[in-house]
Scaffold this active site. Structure first.
Site, PDB file in Angstrom:
ATOM      1  N   LYS A 112      13.650-110.396 -68.614  1.00 29.29           N
ATOM      2  CA  LYS A 112      12.956-110.360 -69.194  1.00 29.29           C
ATOM      3  C   LYS A 112      13.246-111.214 -71.014  1.00 29.29           C
ATOM      4  CE  LYS A 112       8.492-109.877 -66.561  1.00 29.29           C
ATOM      5  NZ  LYS A 112       7.374-109.517 -66.999  1.00 29.29           N
ATOM      6  N   LYS A 195      13.168-115.805 -56.810  1.00 25.58           N
ATOM      7  CA  LYS A 195      11.368-116.194 -56.888  1.00 25.58           C
ATOM      8  C   LYS A 195      11.119-117.246 -56.630  1.00 25.58           C
ATOM      9  CE  LYS A 195       9.209-112.630 -57.482  1.00 25.58           C
ATOM     10  NZ  LYS A 195       8.719-111.059 -57.471  1.00 25.58           N
ATOM     11  N   LYS A 198       6.329-120.057 -61.019  1.00 22.17           N
ATOM     12  CA  LYS A 198       6.253-120.929 -61.767  1.00 22.17           C
ATOM     13  C   LYS A 198       6.655-121.741 -62.508  1.00 22.17           C
ATOM     14  CE  LYS A 198       2.410-122.737 -64.870  1.00 22.17           C
ATOM     15  NZ  LYS A 198       1.040-121.974 -65.927  1.00 22.17           N
TER      16      LYS A 198
END
Length: 333
Positions: A112, A195, A198
């Site tokens: 991240k 994956k 959103k």
């Protein structure tokens, strides 16, 4: 009795990956005679900045989705993480127990933060410590997780074990993973190696629970596949990530194994398969979408459900926190 804890980030626009990967399984676990505690982890959500109004709206949207998907306020404890201050308090205690070396091994922080980890927030770095507190503040012993969260669960076990050792108490349980089954990781409709998310800039990569029938049909029609017919064995899907993804979605909706779907569809083309998959998705998601709209139109009711859930959650964690303060030697124990 076993006690399950699981949390989900209130991200807004709940998609098929959220549903098949977690939410549907949460609803099923309510029927297993296990105490279930489900939490909207808004404190985790703010490790990456977002407008306050967006966060509040996302909490309500996710709560509406959970309720529409069958999470029962009577059968489970459903609440918002920040409404129980015990999570944050225990996270601070655990931050004095966890070792920097343990956190340095957390691969999700590296992913991240990327190349700019020096600019990442401390909260993103210590995220797994708060996750351990989320679980252990209720003495939960089972945690439904996917493969990508196993490392964080191992850290929770390490923290619990070290706390028990340091204070010579057999106090915190060592939580165990409850791994999910078929389609635990739903992938992007445009990239079978990523994956469903959103955050992808293209809305065509995901099926949203609020999508109407025409939108679902169009997204499945445009989903990336290949020109080969469907194989007769799952072994032959190793290099066909997009094909595997659509087949796994079908299997999850139909309650079949991947091989069972291939037994039905072997030798046929995606031009035949996609319309049937779209029909299954539409039939499955239509009642959920309708209930989501009903809950979304009654914000007061949703807020009342979450408030009652927070009271239940705090009642469960209060005696655990009182004993923990006594063990540590803190005032107010």
């Amino acid at each position: 009795m076993d006690r399950i804890f699981s949390g989900i980030q209130p991200t807004g626009d709940v998609h098929l990956g959220n549903y098949l990967g977690a939410i549907r399984n949460w609803a099923k676990m309510q029927q297993d005679g296990i105490e279930t505690i489900y939490c909207l982890v808004d404190l985790h959500a703010i490790t990456q900045w977002q407008p306050p109004a967006t966060l509040r709206a996302n909490v309500l949207d996710m709560a509406s989705a959970l309720l529409a998907c069958g999470i029962s306020a009577e059968k489970s404890v459903l609440f918002v993480q920040s409404a129980n201050p015990h999570h944050s308090e225990l996270a601070w205690i655990f931050s004095t127990v966890a070792r920097i070396g343990w956190l340095n091994r957390m691969t999700q922080f590296k992913e991240k933060a990327g190349k700019h980890k020096e600019n990442a927030s401390v909260g993103l770095y210590t995220y797994p410590v708060l996750m351990a507190a989320d679980i252990l503040v209720y003495h939960a012993n089972l945690v439904p997780v996917g493969d990508d969260q196993l490392q964080h669960l191992e850290l929770a076990r390490d923290i619990a074990q070290k706390f028990n050792h340091d204070y010579e108490q057999d106090f915190f349980p060592l939580p165990e993973a409850r791994l999910q089954q078929v389609a635990t990781r739903v992938m992007s409709l445009r990239d079978g190696n990523s994956k469903m998310s959103k955050s992808d800039p293209s809305d065509m990569t995901r099926i949203l629970l609020k999508d109407n029938a025409d939108t679902i049909a169009q997204k499945i029609k445009k989903a990336k596949t290949d020109a080969l017919p469907l194989p007769d064995s799952s072994d032959r899907l190793e290099d066909r990530a997009e094909a595997r993804n659509l087949l796994a979605i079908y299997a999850a909706l139909d309650g079949q194994t991947l091989q069972g779907v291939l037994d039905e569809w072997a030798g046929k083309n995606f031009s035949d398969f996609k319309p049937i998959l779209a029909d299954k998705l539409i039939a499955h998601l239509a009642p959920i979408s309708q209930k989501m709209n009903e809950y979304a139109s009654d914000e007061t009711e949703v807020m009342n459900i979450l408030a009652k859930g927070a009271q239940k959650a705090t009642t469960l964690s209060a005696p655990i926190m009182s004993k923990m303060r006594e063990i540590v030697g803190l005032q107010g124990s």
